[in-house]
Design an enzyme around this catalytic site. Structure first.
Site, short mmCIF file in Angstrom:
data_model
loop_
_atom_site.label_atom_id
_atom_site.label_comp_id
_atom_site.label_asym_id
_atom_site.label_seq_id
_atom_site.Cartn_x
_atom_site.Cartn_y
_atom_site.Cartn_z
N LEU A 1 0.81 -1.22 0.00
CA LEU A 1 0.00 0.00 0.00
C LEU A 1 0.85 1.28 0.00
CD1 LEU A 1 -2.97 -1.04 2.32
CD2 LEU A 1 -2.90 -0.92 -0.18
N HIS B 1 9.66 -14.10 0.91
CA HIS B 1 9.92 -13.78 -0.49
C HIS B 1 11.15 -14.61 -0.87
CE1 HIS B 1 10.78 -10.68 -3.80
NE2 HIS B 1 11.92 -11.32 -3.70
N ASP C 1 0.02 -9.67 -4.94
CA ASP C 1 1.29 -8.95 -4.87
C ASP C 1 1.16 -7.59 -5.55
OD1 ASP C 1 3.89 -8.24 -4.36
OD2 ASP C 1 4.80 -9.63 -5.79
N HIS D 1 3.80 1.32 -8.52
CA HIS D 1 4.95 2.22 -8.70
C HIS D 1 4.48 3.41 -9.51
CE1 HIS D 1 7.96 -0.40 -6.98
NE2 HIS D 1 7.51 -1.40 -7.71
ZN LIG Z 1 7.84 -10.50 -2.87
#
Ligand SMILES: [Zn+2]
Length: 424
Positions: free
Chosen positions: A63, A179, A305, A309
């Site tokens: 966010l 990740h 995900d 940007h």
């Molecule tokens: Zn990630």
């Protein structure tokens, strides 16, 4: 005013319901599910021909607030979630400052309470500053509202630190979301390592960079007994290893993103940064492995995900652009197209991947239409035709590879605590 959602096909995997019925929500909670309800004075939504499901949960979004509000805020991201049919989202800690403390967790919880149109649940960092060295204030963050820990964006490279993190997570009964990327293998890479990266002269991110980290973490999950979750799984080997660990009875889960199950590196437009993300779009055999893992049950949840940007950041040469794409509004359309339409999953299984699946990892107390549950409902259609125009997105960012794409099936209305917060 109570809300009556009439005549829809109610699919609630948590209570094994799949039948045409009405759903009545009063005082923000599910009151009754059944045929022929006609309470006095209720607002009525006619869901005839539509699916009525528990509110969808996206356990993996970014966010950007605090710190990068030009790219997304808690408010704008929550509006994009509502437009995608999501009623609850979990936000990753790679803000500025990183959510590694009670202060930042509390800030997010407060902002969400006053600004967000859907439920927002913060995920705390594993390590301070997500730098991979010192364990963050996990207990305090949990008390302030964090529902999991992750250094997403950054992998925890140090195995000893990861072991310690899993031990803490286990004692606080929080899932650890990793990740998975061994930076010593992926460093400098911009896209999947394979024929396409060679053709375009771009440096590759090998599938092995994910596999190696998943393998190490599964060993540590076995050692510590922690609840361990692989974010955005993207390779055939990772899927096989997670399936193996689950067969051994380990509390191991994983999620897949819509872009990884719907696109490969051959679908990329050359040097178009809207196709640049981590893990990268893989080759076709990897995509197929993810699709079949979704169908078979190895993958527990679909998560977007969503990684906004700002235009200026994504308008650079490919190698310099940041990784990530937005995805909240296109997730359901892509799942219907790639999983349901070809018959890989049934509608109840598809609903599971957006509700009980992520709920089983995050334990938000949601994901069902049982009486007394929060009045969060996702209403969708399998046959509405629509086109995604990213320029109309409530998100502050525009970095989607699915701009101008046509979909059959998608969200129709999103209900949070008994209030319609979005409708088509
Ligand atoms: Zn990630």
């Amino acid at each position: 005013m109570p809300l009556l959602i009439q005549n829809g096909r109610v699919i609630d995997p948590a209570s094994n319901t799949d039948a045409v019925a009405d759903v009545l929500i009063a005082d923000g909670r599910i009151a009754t599910v059944g045929p022929g309800l006609s309470p006095a004075g209720a607002e009525v939504f006619d869901a005839g021909g539509m699916i009525v499901a528990p509110g969808f949960i996206d356990m993996h979004v970014h966010l950007r607030e605090p710190g990068f509000e030009h790219a997304e805020t808690i408010e704008s991201g929550s509006r994009a979630a509502a437009a995608g049919g999501f009623t609850s989202i979990c936000c990753m800690p790679n803000t500025k400052p990183v959510n590694d403390s009670v202060t930042v967790t509390s800030y997010i919880v407060d902002r969400a309470r006053s600004k967000a149109v859907v439920n927002v649940f913060p995920i705390g960092a594993i390590t301070k500053g997500s730098a991979g060295e010192e364990i963050a204030a996990i207990g305090g963050m949990k008390a302030a509202g964090a529902v999991a820990i992750s250094d997403d964006g950054q992998p925890v490279m140090n195995a000893r630190v990861m072991r310690r993190a899993m031990e803490f997570a286990r004692s606080y009964d929080l899932p650890v979301i990793q990740h998975c990327e061994d930076l010593t293998l992926s460093a400098g890479g911009d896209m999947h390592e394979g024929a396409q990266s060679v053709r375009w002269g771009l440096r590759g991110i090998p599938a092995a960079s994910e596999d190696v980290m998943v393998a190490r973490d599964l060993v540590l999950a076995h050692l510590t007994g922690a609840r361990y979750h692989v974010a955005h799984i993207s390779t055939a080997n990772s899927v096989a290893m997670v399936a193996y660990a689950r067969r051994q009875g380990l509390p191991v889960t994983c999620e897949a993103t819509p872009h990884h199950f719907s696109l490969t590196d051959e679908d990329m437009r050359a040097y178009d940064s809207n196709y640049k993300m981590k893990p990268p779009l893989r080759s076709s055999p990897h995509r197929e492995a993810v699709l079949y893992a979704l169908a078979r049950g190895t993958v527990t949840a679909i998560a977007t995900d969503h990684a906004p940007h700002a235009g200026s950041d994504k308008m650079q040469e490919f190698e310099r652009c940041p990784f990530g794409v937005i995805g909240l509004e296109t997730a359901l359309g892509l799942a219907l197209e790639h999983l349901y339409a070809p018959g890989l999953v049934t509608l109840p299984r598809l609903v599971e991947l957006f509700t009980t699946g992520p709920e089983s990892v995050m334990r938000l107390g949601r994901g069902t239409l049982a009486p007394g549950a929060p009045g969060d409902v996702t209403i969708f259609s399998t046959d509405v035709d629509w086109t995604y125009d990213v320029n109309n997105s409530p998100s502050r960012s525009r970095n989607s590879p699915f701009h101008n794409r046509s979909f059959r099936g998608g969200p129709m209305a999103t209900v949070v605590a008994g209030e319609i917060c979005w409708k088509r």
